[in-house]
Design an enzyme around this catalytic site. Structure first.
Site, short mmCIF file in Angstrom:
data_model
loop_
_atom_site.label_atom_id
_atom_site.label_comp_id
_atom_site.label_asym_id
_atom_site.label_seq_id
_atom_site.Cartn_x
_atom_site.Cartn_y
_atom_site.Cartn_z
N HIS A 34 0.83 -1.20 0.00
CA HIS A 34 0.00 0.00 0.00
C HIS A 34 0.87 1.25 0.00
O HIS A 34 0.43 2.32 -0.45
CB HIS A 34 -0.91 0.03 1.25
CG HIS A 34 -1.98 -1.01 1.25
ND1 HIS A 34 -1.78 -2.28 1.74
CD2 HIS A 34 -3.27 -0.95 0.85
CE1 HIS A 34 -2.90 -2.97 1.63
NE2 HIS A 34 -3.81 -2.20 1.10
N ASP A 57 -4.64 -6.23 -7.72
CA ASP A 57 -4.88 -5.60 -6.43
C ASP A 57 -5.16 -4.13 -6.71
O ASP A 57 -4.96 -3.63 -7.84
CB ASP A 57 -3.66 -5.77 -5.52
CG ASP A 57 -4.01 -5.73 -4.04
OD1 ASP A 57 -5.13 -5.28 -3.71
OD2 ASP A 57 -3.17 -6.13 -3.22
#
Length: 483
Positions: A184, A256
């Protein structure tokens, strides 16, 4: 031709949106052939079961979208809207119990919960082999550190999910378990060649594929020996080379979330979307903050890439055909019954006790140290939960300086110390060590991975912090849950 390009490009997108009702712009995109949507609790998409079912019914009435969610059970749960912990333990507990049939039952029931509210593609299971103890993003989301153990539970999870009529999505390809960075926030590096990947990371993916996984999710990882510095999600060597050709996978490949720095931090989401499609991805998860404006920007970038010749139209058509096959599969499945007892059974069987549990005298004091979840976990509540009148729970920041007042408060009664991933939190370790020095009769409950175990301490490991894990721990301690 322009209309065909737009239709095919739109069919690759899985945007997010805000609120418990589909906005007008989203319904219009679904009518035009949007690939689907991704539901996020942090966006308010999951008010409650009835509200979520109404939301997905409205989306389905507008077209034929894939409706996806990131519901792993355990620490990564969305069905409670981040308000309640999951009744199903996560993968670490299932791996500790090591009963693939029980894993199948848990995932089958979890799939039934999703099917009942209109979700047809679940971004689970995580089949990463968690070989890095200090992994900041996988941890209890993994079945374990042994590739063969992870493989047998990966297969069971896929079968169970899909028995419930929900497509399973094995993630995070080619494996996020050997990293000590969070994708992230950056691009983690996995220093592995093909031989090591074949012996470790790829073993569970082979099992998931053999079990019939309808989808596989890519990870934003750099494998220098294979990708040459390109994140896996954007790498033809990984998506086309490793997944399609080396493993022979023919199903849907989904990225993702592209808003993560590991994918788009240096180039932006529209360019990341184009590169992912060129690499071989079929569906693009955009992320929770990426709504109408992002859809327009990504569509423009993809359409321009086709017109310029960077992205072959045939690549988009190939992605569309796989997505259509996934929709057709999901529409032909019927409901199955819930089996929440499987979750509690698995949590009970996962508990490991080191040392001799004492009888907790008086009205025991339960000290729970703070431990926030990572970005994937989110703000889901954790801990032993409300206890009956036989015990008192207090919250602690997690600092050795707190020990004195807590010890005074615990005078003459039992003491329970509750931690989560203490190996990653120096404050938790400091507080626990100070308490144990004065109270060696205290019981330490670890609700994350039991990496840190103080010598001589009575230690209870739950392998997760879901509601089922909490209940199993309370029972083990001989305490009484409230209600």
């Amino acid at each position: 031709m322009t209309g065909e390009i737009s239709r095919l490009a739109r069919g690759t997108l899985l945007p997010g949106f805000a609120g418990a009702t589909a906005p007008r712009w989203l319904l219009a995109e679904v009518e035009r052939g949007l690939g689907g949507v991704t539901l996020f609790a942090i966006n308010g998409n999951v008010p409650d079961a009835a509200g979520l079912a109404a939301l997905t019914a409205g989306l389905a009435a507008a077209g034929d979208p894939l409706i996806t969610i990131d519901e792993e059970g355990g620490d990564v749960t969305r069905l409670g809207g981040h308000r309640t912990a999951s009744p199903y333990p996560g993968n670490a507990a299932l791996g500790a119990a090591d009963d693939p049939e029980l894993t199948r039952r848990v995932y089958r029931s979890l799939g039934a919960e999703l099917a009942a509210v209109g979700v047809n593609l679940n971004f689970a299971p995580s089949v990463d082999v968690n070989t890095a103890a200090d992994n900041p993003v996988i941890g209890t989301r993994s079945f374990g550190s042994d590739p063969e153990l992870v493989a047998r539970h990966a297969a069971a999870a896929v079968v169970g999910t899909q028995e419930a009529g929900v497509a399973a999505c094995a993630k995070h390809f080619p494996g996020h378990g050997a990293t000590v960075e969070d994708s992230h926030l950056g691009v983690p590096v996995v220093d592995a060649d093909l031989d090591l990947l074949d012996r470790r990371e790829l073993v569970p993916f082979r099992a998931a594929i053999a079990a019939g996984a309808r989808a596989v999710m890519t990870a934003h990882l750099d494998l220098p020996k294979i990708t040459g510095g390109v994140p896996a999600t954007l790498s033809p060597a990984v998506i086309t080379g490793l997944l399609r050709e080396h493993l022979g996978y023919g199903g849907v490949i989904v990225t993702d979330a592209l808003d993560m720095d590991g994918a788009s931090g240096a180039i932006g989401i529209p360019e990341a979307a184009v590169r992912a499609l060129i690499a071989g991805a079929d569906l693009l998860c955009l992320g929770p903050r990426e709504h109408e404006d992002s859809v327009r920007a990504v569509l423009a970038a993809v359409e321009e890439a086709v017109r310029s010749g960077r992205l072959p139209l045939e690549r988009l058509a190939d992605a569309g055909a796989r997505t259509a096959a996934l929709r057709a599969w999901a529409s032909g499945r019927g409901p199955v019954a819930l089996d929440r007892e499987a979750g509690l059974e698995a949590a009970r069987r996962a508990v490991r006790v080191t040392g001799d549990l004492p009888t907790l005298a008086g009205r025991p004091l339960v000290v729970q140290a703070e431990a926030g979840g990572n970005i994937a976990v989110g703000p889901t509540p954790w801990g032993l939960g409300p206890l009956g009148d036989g015990a008192e729970t207090v919250r602690a920041v997690g600092d050795a300086a707190e020990a004195g007042p807590l010890l005074e408060r615990a005078t003459g009664r039992g003491l329970v110390i509750v931690l989560r991933d203490a190996h990653r939190h120096a404050g938790q370790r400091g507080l626990a060590s100070a308490l144990l020095a004065a109270r060696p009769d205290a019981v330490l409950v670890e609700m994350g991975l039991p990496v840190w175990r103080p010598e001589g301490a009575v230690h209870v490991a739950t392998y997760g912090a879901a509601a089922a894990n909490a209940r199993a721990a309370v029972e083990t301690l001989g305490l009484t849950p409230a209600g």
